[in-house]
Write a protein that holds these residues in place. Structure first.
Motif: not given
Length: 105
Positions: A87-105
């Motif tokens: 779970q992500f309940t906050g903003t992801v990459g809002g200030t600095t974008a992630l290079a990538s995001l991978t989950t096994d979900a």
């Protein structure tokens, strides 16, 4: 937990933590702002980041359920391998974008 895994790890809500590669057999709970870099393994325990999380390097979280309750920022890769919910309940990459995001979900 470099040689022998810790049972668990919990930080308090005041201040900040900066950790590189943590291994526990149980839960890891970061209640403050945390800087992550490396591999975080919890066995079957939960990984919880309640404050803002900053990625200082490529980061992998493996184990039980995973919760990022605060923001997640940093120009790095984030990989989640959870046996439970992710779970992500906050903003992801809002200030600095992630290079990538991978989950096994």
């Amino acid at each position: 937990g470099g040689t022998t895994a810790l049972a668990s790890l919990t930080t308090d809500a005041s201040g900040t933590s900066s950790l590189r590669s943590v291994t526990t057999t149980g839960a890891q709970t970061y209640n403050d702002a945390v800087t992550l870099n490396g591999i975080y393994t919890t066995g079957s325990g939960a990984f919880t980041a309640n404050g803002a999380a900053t990625l200082a390097g490529d980061t992998t979280v493996s184990g039980g359920s995973v919760l990022f309750a605060g923001t997640v920022d940093g120009a790095q890769a984030l990989v989640i391998n959870s046996k439970g919910a992710t779970q992500f309940t906050g903003t992801v990459g809002g200030t600095t974008a992630l290079a990538s995001l991978t989950t096994d979900a």
